[in-house]
Design a protein around this motif. Sequence first.
Motif, short mmCIF file in Angstrom:
data_model
loop_
_atom_site.label_atom_id
_atom_site.label_comp_id
_atom_site.label_asym_id
_atom_site.label_seq_id
_atom_site.Cartn_x
_atom_site.Cartn_y
_atom_site.Cartn_z
N PHE A 590 -5.03 -10.54 2.09
CA PHE A 590 -6.16 -11.14 2.79
C PHE A 590 -5.71 -12.41 3.51
CE2 PHE A 590 -8.07 -8.59 -0.51
CZ PHE A 590 -9.14 -7.99 0.13
N ARG A 591 -6.02 -12.45 4.81
CA ARG A 591 -5.70 -13.61 5.64
C ARG A 591 -6.91 -14.53 5.73
NH1 ARG A 591 -6.68 -15.08 11.05
NH2 ARG A 591 -5.12 -16.55 11.88
N ASN A 592 -6.65 -15.81 5.59
CA ASN A 592 -7.69 -16.83 5.67
C ASN A 592 -7.98 -17.14 7.14
OD1 ASN A 592 -9.23 -19.20 5.53
ND2 ASN A 592 -8.05 -20.02 3.82
N ASP A 593 -9.18 -16.87 7.57
CA ASP A 593 -9.60 -17.13 8.95
C ASP A 593 -10.22 -18.51 9.06
OD1 ASP A 593 -10.31 -16.95 11.61
OD2 ASP A 593 -12.03 -15.62 11.27
N ALA A 594 -9.34 -19.53 9.06
CA ALA A 594 -9.75 -20.92 9.26
C ALA A 594 -10.82 -21.38 8.27
CB ALA A 594 -10.22 -21.14 10.69
N GLY A 595 -10.77 -20.83 7.03
CA GLY A 595 -11.71 -21.25 6.01
C GLY A 595 -13.10 -20.66 6.14
N LYS A 596 -13.31 -19.83 7.16
CA LYS A 596 -14.65 -19.25 7.36
C LYS A 596 -14.81 -17.95 6.59
CE LYS A 596 -14.22 -19.04 11.87
NZ LYS A 596 -12.90 -19.65 12.10
N SER A 597 -13.78 -17.13 6.57
CA SER A 597 -13.83 -15.85 5.86
C SER A 597 -12.39 -15.37 5.65
CB SER A 597 -14.62 -14.81 6.66
OG SER A 597 -13.91 -14.44 7.83
N PHE A 598 -12.26 -14.27 4.91
CA PHE A 598 -10.95 -13.68 4.68
C PHE A 598 -10.91 -12.30 5.32
CE2 PHE A 598 -10.92 -17.06 1.65
CZ PHE A 598 -9.57 -17.42 1.54
N GLN A 599 -9.84 -12.08 6.05
CA GLN A 599 -9.64 -10.82 6.77
C GLN A 599 -8.66 -9.93 6.01
OE1 GLN A 599 -8.07 -12.90 10.10
NE2 GLN A 599 -9.96 -12.80 11.31
N ASP A 600 -9.02 -8.68 5.81
CA ASP A 600 -8.13 -7.73 5.18
C ASP A 600 -7.05 -7.33 6.18
OD1 ASP A 600 -6.87 -5.45 4.07
OD2 ASP A 600 -8.66 -5.01 2.89
N VAL A 601 -5.79 -7.68 5.89
CA VAL A 601 -4.68 -7.35 6.79
C VAL A 601 -3.69 -6.43 6.08
CG1 VAL A 601 -4.90 -9.44 8.17
CG2 VAL A 601 -3.44 -9.47 6.13
N THR A 602 -4.17 -5.70 5.10
CA THR A 602 -3.32 -4.83 4.30
C THR A 602 -2.56 -3.83 5.16
OG1 THR A 602 -4.84 -5.06 2.42
CG2 THR A 602 -3.30 -3.20 2.39
N THR A 603 -3.29 -3.13 6.01
CA THR A 603 -2.69 -2.06 6.81
C THR A 603 -1.81 -2.60 7.93
OG1 THR A 603 -4.56 -0.63 6.31
CG2 THR A 603 -3.18 0.00 8.15
N SER A 604 -2.32 -3.57 8.68
CA SER A 604 -1.54 -4.08 9.81
C SER A 604 -0.25 -4.75 9.35
CB SER A 604 -2.37 -5.06 10.65
OG SER A 604 -2.66 -6.24 9.92
N GLY A 605 -0.26 -5.35 8.16
CA GLY A 605 0.93 -6.01 7.65
C GLY A 605 1.87 -5.11 6.88
N GLY A 606 1.43 -3.89 6.57
CA GLY A 606 2.27 -2.97 5.80
C GLY A 606 2.38 -3.35 4.34
N PHE A 607 1.30 -3.91 3.78
CA PHE A 607 1.32 -4.39 2.40
C PHE A 607 0.71 -3.42 1.39
CE2 PHE A 607 1.00 -8.38 4.94
CZ PHE A 607 2.18 -8.97 4.53
N GLY A 608 0.10 -2.32 1.87
CA GLY A 608 -0.73 -1.49 1.01
C GLY A 608 0.01 -0.55 0.10
N HIS A 609 0.89 -1.06 -0.72
CA HIS A 609 1.65 -0.22 -1.63
C HIS A 609 0.72 0.48 -2.61
CE1 HIS A 609 5.35 1.16 -3.37
NE2 HIS A 609 6.06 0.34 -2.62
N LEU A 610 0.91 1.81 -2.75
CA LEU A 610 0.06 2.58 -3.65
C LEU A 610 0.52 2.51 -5.10
CD1 LEU A 610 -0.86 5.93 -1.84
CD2 LEU A 610 -2.40 4.10 -2.56
N GLN A 611 1.78 2.19 -5.32
CA GLN A 611 2.24 2.06 -6.70
C GLN A 611 1.66 0.77 -7.29
OE1 GLN A 611 3.84 4.52 -8.23
NE2 GLN A 611 3.80 5.68 -6.33
N LYS A 612 1.63 0.70 -8.60
CA LYS A 612 0.95 -0.40 -9.28
C LYS A 612 1.60 -1.74 -8.93
CE LYS A 612 -1.40 2.90 -11.04
NZ LYS A 612 -1.24 3.39 -12.41
N GLY A 613 0.77 -2.71 -8.59
CA GLY A 613 1.26 -4.02 -8.22
C GLY A 613 1.09 -5.02 -9.35
N HIS A 614 2.11 -5.82 -9.55
CA HIS A 614 1.97 -6.86 -10.57
C HIS A 614 2.36 -8.21 -9.98
CE1 HIS A 614 1.54 -8.42 -14.70
NE2 HIS A 614 0.73 -7.39 -14.80
N ALA A 615 3.38 -8.88 -10.52
CA ALA A 615 3.64 -10.27 -10.14
C ALA A 615 3.95 -10.41 -8.65
CB ALA A 615 4.79 -10.82 -10.96
N VAL A 616 3.47 -11.52 -8.07
CA VAL A 616 3.62 -11.80 -6.63
C VAL A 616 4.11 -13.23 -6.45
CG1 VAL A 616 2.41 -12.00 -4.42
CG2 VAL A 616 1.76 -10.18 -6.05
N ALA A 617 5.01 -13.42 -5.49
CA ALA A 617 5.47 -14.76 -5.13
C ALA A 617 5.65 -14.86 -3.63
CB ALA A 617 6.77 -15.10 -5.84
#
Length: 757
Positions: A590-617
């Motif tokens: 989710f991208r922060n749109d200048a503090g007004k709302s959050f935009q789902d950018v999963t698909t455009s960014g290529g982040f939508g891994h279907l395998q189970k997700g755990h720790a993130v950095a």
Amino acid sequence: MLESSSRPSSQQPATRGFQPRRSLLVGLVLFVLAVAGGIFFLRGREAPSPPFDMRGALAALQQAEGVWDNPWDKQSEKISALKGLIAQATDPVQKFQLSRELAQRYVFAGASEAAIAHLETLQGEVGKSLPQTVAETIKADLAFAYFRMGENKNCNWNPNPDSCLFPIERDGQHRQQTGALEAASRYAELLADPKTNAENALVYRWLLNISHMVLGSYPGKVPKQWVIDRNTFKSDYEIGRFRDVATSRGIAEFGAAGGVILEDFDNDGDLDLMISHMGIGDQIEFFRNKGDGTFARETESAGLKGILGGLNMVQADYDNDGCIDALVLRGAWLHDKGRFPPSLLRNNCDGTFTDVTAKAGLLYYYPTHTAAWADVNNDGLLDLFVGHEIERSKIQWPADTKNFELFLNNGNGTFREVGALSGIALKGFLKGAVWADYDNDGRQDLYVTSWGGGNHLLRNRETDRNGVPQFEDVTQSAGVAEPARSFTTWFFDYNNDGWPDLFVSGYSATLANIVREYLGNASEAVGERSRLYRNNRDGTFTDVSKEVRLDKLLLTMGANFGDLDNDGWLDFYLGTGDPNLTTLIPNRMFRNDAGKSFQDVTTSGGFGHLQKGHAVAFGDIDGSGHQDVFAVIGGVFPVDKFWSAFFKNPGHGNHWVKLRLKGKTSNRFAVGARIQVDVSEASGASRAVHRDVTSGGSFGASSLRPHIGLGQGNQIDQIRIRWPGSGLVQEFKGPFEVDRIYEISEGVSALKPIAAK
């Protein structure tokens, strides 16, 4: 393969009275711990007699693990035990239940072909006599066994950067298509049957569409009434493609769910990686950054060989020597079968680590998933909160069992436990813990989530004459109790007003209800939704989840935040899923749109891994000035292990600044410091960007060296820092150049520019 609950639990075979014999192994592990200077671990934490051999203790615990102690491990042994029980069973119902479980265990072990053969035999033997609901279940088991076979042969065993990225396209499509073809056919058959359970049909529809994606026949060959429109997954904003480059950068790490710390452990200016996995026999791995964005696996030379297990890790320079240490947490989700010790790994400042857990006074034997560091009594030393998973409704824990511990730093490399003296009262299955000075009074406050036992905001009021901080539970008055079943959480200033806000993700939702939400039926989707609480600056918070478009079923297991595009607004990534193999849902960005709302950018960014997700950095791994994203990917069963991902930032043309803070009266890395950076743009406009020094989200740890996006600001006018503990406020007047690294020492009046490599 449908399972009704997302809750992991100890799984016994489907028969009464079956109790595996493990007394000899328990005796062995107690003996080894006693010889090593350990403790009798049924009594919680006691001061051990040094020396304590952590490697020996962990090896003994691994050896002592019973076949049924852990629902996810030892699948081969479970399969053997089930075969014996089936041979002995005389009750037809019991025999059928055991036979179905045997097929499930084959799938859990990665032996899909064996599961398919067993299920087809079972179906042939009793198919005509089965009630409709049971017959449907066997058909669904078969469909998923084929689905899993396709995943194993393509996504898991022969991965590439597009593997399992949702919606699946290009190289993510399967080359060996038998499994997906059979799965698609069988899910279509189930959906065409008017007797199919409507709730289950949502799952079959989801998996049918994924089957056609991996076959390259989506959406054209999905029956029209079951197709899920491609626009359903369209991003709200084009963030640019972040490619998974883990393998090419030398990070080929395969394993179960676990933790990650992205940190400059050797103080050479580059971010290194420490990765753990949850199994008590899983080796912790250390990857040193070679300075060019590639990594070398140096686990053994770092002195970590034999340091095993850990579903989560957090870092801190607990002894203020200028080298960052790590804490490994073990035993999560295993109840009384997870009485494992943690590991405090002291960084020796020479490229090696030493386990000093017992020496430091941090040795306990409780199942633990969450811990957080902060200077809670403002003495310049980092203290530690540890939350345990003590669910007394399921396990008869001893009366003196501790739900949490608060360790105060003595300043000599040791800690003392003062939880009972602090005013904190917590019960239940504690899952997340984060510190922040939410009311800006100069003291670090604590937020704790639990899985079903209620969340708590604990305000740090004062420190008594013995140096023990005194806390007050202000959850209800602050308005931050929900969601009831919670997991990941963090404080961050999402709207850049200088006051920490609070995000809490729910952890209770079925795949069917998540599919409902994707299909636009959110009002009918049942489950725990995430909350974003905006700080009202008066000690209270307002739930703005709907306003900012985060009122969603996110089922988050790991998470962290950072600035994807260096625009000065904090974004976040969620690792999603649960132990059920069928819960195949994309991880979300989710991208922060200048503090007004959050935009789902999963698909455009290529982040939508279907395998189970755990720790993130989040962190700039190659020194490009852009934050990349590292994610530990993998579930809990052997078949659900996967390859960790490193999503490379393509760059977005915005400016940045990196700070290296050196505390003197404050803790060495200024954990808990409040930072404000004022910048000017070419147009003449000015703005302020606010940050706290923290490792970020509660599951996955980003560097303690702040990376701050500045957007189009091309000049830094001022940097303001409020140091933690001492409370010293320093203002550094510019102009300063952007896209630079600066060292700031507490009490020193000038910034020190650091040359980038």
